[in-house]
Design a protein around this motif. Structure first.
Motif, mmCIF file in Angstrom:
data_model
loop_
_atom_site.group_PDB
_atom_site.id
_atom_site.type_symbol
_atom_site.label_atom_id
_atom_site.label_comp_id
_atom_site.label_asym_id
_atom_site.label_seq_id
_atom_site.Cartn_x
_atom_site.Cartn_y
_atom_site.Cartn_z
ATOM 1 N N UNK A 131 0.839 -1.206 0.000
ATOM 2 C CA UNK A 131 0.000 0.000 0.000
ATOM 3 C C UNK A 131 0.874 1.257 0.000
ATOM 4 N N UNK A 132 0.464 2.242 -0.762
ATOM 5 C CA UNK A 132 1.233 3.492 -0.835
ATOM 6 C C UNK A 132 0.773 4.383 0.299
ATOM 7 N N UNK A 133 1.279 4.082 1.471
ATOM 8 C CA UNK A 133 0.852 4.754 2.699
ATOM 9 C C UNK A 133 2.048 4.868 3.642
ATOM 10 N N UNK A 134 2.657 6.040 3.775
ATOM 11 C CA UNK A 134 3.820 6.197 4.659
ATOM 12 C C UNK A 134 3.535 5.832 6.109
ATOM 13 N N UNK A 161 7.462 5.520 -2.744
ATOM 14 C CA UNK A 161 7.764 5.989 -4.094
ATOM 15 C C UNK A 161 8.147 4.816 -4.989
ATOM 16 N N UNK A 162 8.883 3.848 -4.436
ATOM 17 C CA UNK A 162 9.244 2.662 -5.221
ATOM 18 C C UNK A 162 7.980 1.935 -5.656
ATOM 19 N N UNK A 163 7.040 1.757 -4.722
ATOM 20 C CA UNK A 163 5.791 1.062 -5.038
ATOM 21 C C UNK A 163 4.979 1.833 -6.078
ATOM 22 N N UNK A 164 4.973 3.160 -5.966
ATOM 23 C CA UNK A 164 4.210 3.991 -6.885
ATOM 24 C C UNK A 164 4.842 4.005 -8.278
ATOM 25 N N UNK A 165 6.152 4.119 -8.333
ATOM 26 C CA UNK A 165 6.841 4.234 -9.614
ATOM 27 C C UNK A 165 6.999 2.895 -10.318
ATOM 28 N N UNK A 166 6.880 1.799 -9.576
ATOM 29 C CA UNK A 166 7.083 0.465 -10.145
ATOM 30 C C UNK A 166 5.891 -0.425 -9.762
ATOM 31 N N UNK A 167 4.751 -0.230 -10.390
ATOM 32 C CA UNK A 167 3.550 -0.970 -10.006
ATOM 33 C C UNK A 167 3.759 -2.487 -10.009
ATOM 34 N N UNK A 168 3.373 -3.109 -8.909
ATOM 35 C CA UNK A 168 3.461 -4.558 -8.796
ATOM 36 C C UNK A 168 4.828 -5.088 -8.414
ATOM 37 N N UNK A 169 5.815 -4.209 -8.247
ATOM 38 C CA UNK A 169 7.175 -4.671 -7.958
ATOM 39 C C UNK A 169 7.523 -4.616 -6.469
ATOM 40 N N UNK A 170 6.677 -4.033 -5.658
ATOM 41 C CA UNK A 170 6.873 -4.007 -4.203
ATOM 42 C C UNK A 170 5.796 -4.894 -3.584
ATOM 43 N N UNK A 171 6.209 -6.038 -3.044
ATOM 44 C CA UNK A 171 5.264 -7.020 -2.537
ATOM 45 C C UNK A 171 5.322 -7.094 -1.013
ATOM 46 N N UNK A 172 4.152 -7.022 -0.412
ATOM 47 C CA UNK A 172 4.032 -7.112 1.035
ATOM 48 C C UNK A 172 3.500 -8.489 1.412
ATOM 49 N N UNK A 173 4.271 -9.205 2.236
ATOM 50 C CA UNK A 173 3.865 -10.496 2.773
ATOM 51 C C UNK A 173 3.529 -10.289 4.256
ATOM 52 N N UNK A 174 2.386 -10.771 4.673
ATOM 53 C CA UNK A 174 1.952 -10.587 6.062
ATOM 54 C C UNK A 174 1.469 -11.910 6.627
ATOM 55 N N UNK A 175 1.883 -12.204 7.855
ATOM 56 C CA UNK A 175 1.420 -13.396 8.562
ATOM 57 C C UNK A 175 0.411 -12.976 9.622
ATOM 58 N N UNK A 185 6.751 -8.475 5.800
ATOM 59 C CA UNK A 185 7.982 -8.491 5.015
ATOM 60 C C UNK A 185 7.724 -7.780 3.699
ATOM 61 N N UNK A 186 8.590 -6.844 3.369
ATOM 62 C CA UNK A 186 8.497 -6.117 2.105
ATOM 63 C C UNK A 186 9.615 -6.578 1.188
ATOM 64 N N UNK A 187 9.223 -7.052 0.007
ATOM 65 C CA UNK A 187 10.168 -7.534 -0.993
ATOM 66 C C UNK A 187 10.096 -6.609 -2.206
ATOM 67 N N UNK A 188 11.246 -6.127 -2.666
ATOM 68 C CA UNK A 188 11.297 -5.264 -3.839
ATOM 69 C C UNK A 188 11.895 -6.031 -5.006
ATOM 70 N N UNK A 189 11.197 -6.019 -6.103
ATOM 71 C CA UNK A 189 11.668 -6.728 -7.290
ATOM 72 C C UNK A 189 12.311 -5.747 -8.263
ATOM 73 N N UNK A 190 13.490 -6.101 -8.760
ATOM 74 C CA UNK A 190 14.176 -5.265 -9.754
ATOM 75 C C UNK A 190 14.876 -6.180 -10.749
ATOM 76 N N UNK A 191 14.310 -6.241 -11.941
ATOM 77 C CA UNK A 191 14.839 -7.149 -12.945
ATOM 78 C C UNK A 191 14.692 -8.595 -12.496
ATOM 79 N N UNK A 192 15.796 -9.348 -12.583
ATOM 80 C CA UNK A 192 15.774 -10.762 -12.199
ATOM 81 C C UNK A 192 16.198 -10.966 -10.747
ATOM 82 N N UNK A 193 16.231 -9.882 -9.969
ATOM 83 C CA UNK A 193 16.671 -9.937 -8.568
ATOM 84 C C UNK A 193 15.554 -9.388 -7.687
#
Length: 288
Positions: A131-134, A161-175, A185-193
């Motif tokens: 979510x884009x929420x500081x 800003x990363x989540x906003x500028x790169x839709x779908x590339x910032x994934x939040x996992x919650x237990x 846990x916040x995972x940021x995807x960039x290319x193949x990494x």
């Protein structure tokens, strides 16, 4: 010797187009050098974080720069002192996990046991775009942790800003236990990494090994998406041994980065004798 060209398809987060887009969204776009390296402009300094260009080409790609440059190469470069760069800080160590092969088989036994424990706790794990929420609870918890432990990482607005500028590339996992979040846990995807950006666990979450379950879910999701590597961030067996064990328990490998150096292009190789002397001390950090 490390082949810089071979690493180019898998740059660190700080050298990715996605990071550049996030900075641009905040109004602080990085400078893109002639070879594609990203440089951050911070006051009187130009900063090259986790760059992969060999030192021998730096005079060419920074030919028009007249300000001090803070160099943080992604790998050890034995020639960096030859351009007159002076070492400031010894090499930090990062943990990198290959996402190929049998991920469960490469888990250390204690880590695997904690994962099995978590899988028996009837926890519910969700995955969603961040979510884009500081003021999101995970970002607030991370900010509080930075203040308590006295370290600095990305501020909440930059993660948003990363989540906003790169839709779908910032994934939040919650237990969750019922409707109560125990860990995030916040995972940021960039290319193949993918980069393990933020993680936080409550006391109850630690009791249920929730963070093991979340990281496992993040690892397997990234592998299904054909990502090649998961960057788990810096580790220190002296300052944070528990966190280091947690990251390395996934089967991740420790790798030393290239240290931090200061270089002022107008001086050219003037400081080369001093740089060579100081670099001898830094080499002990790589081999020790």
């Amino acid at each position: 010797m490390f082949d810089f060209a071979a690493a180019a398809p898998h740059p660190a987060l700080q050298q990715s187009p996605e990071f550049a887009s996030a900075l641009a969204y905040t109004g602080r776009a990085p400078l893109k050098l002639s070879d594609g390296t990203l440089a951050l402009q911070r006051g009187p300094l130009l900063m090259l974080p986790r760059y992969q260009a060999p030192a021998r080409v730096l005079p060419d790609i920074l030919v028009n720069q007249r300000r001090p440059v803070l160099l943080n190469p992604d790998f050890r470069d034995p020639d960096i002192e030859k351009i007159g760069a002076v070492p400031l800080i010894g090499p930090a160590t990062t943990a990198e996990l290959s996402l190929t092969g049998d991920l469960r088989a490469q888990l250390h036994q204690k880590w695997r046991n904690r994962l099995k424990h978590a899988e028996m706790q009837n926890l519910r794990v969700t995955r969603q775009n961040m979510p884009i929420d500081p003021a999101h609870w995970l970002l607030s918890a991370d900010a509080a942790q930075q203040r308590t432990r006295r370290y600095r990482s990305w501020p909440a607005p930059l993660n948003c800003a990363f989540a906003k500028a790169n839709p779908g590339q910032a994934k939040l996992f919650t237990a969750f236990a019922g409707k109560t979040p125990l860990a995030g846990l916040l995972l940021l995807r960039h290319g193949s990494v993918a980069t393990y950006q933020i993680a936080h666990t409550t006391a109850r979450g630690r009791h249920h090994s929730a963070q093991n379950l979340l990281l496992w879910c993040a690892m397997t999701w990234a592998a299904r998406k054909d990502m090649q590597r998961l960057d788990l961030g810096l580790i220190s067996t002296e300052d944070a041994p528990g966190l280091a064990r947690f990251k390395l328990g996934t089967g991740a490998k420790p790798r030393k980065l290239g240290g931090t150096w200061i270089w002022w292009p107008p001086l050219g190789k003037t400081l080369r004798p001093l740089a060579a002397w100081d670099a001898k001390l830094m080499r002990d950090d790589w081999t020790g």
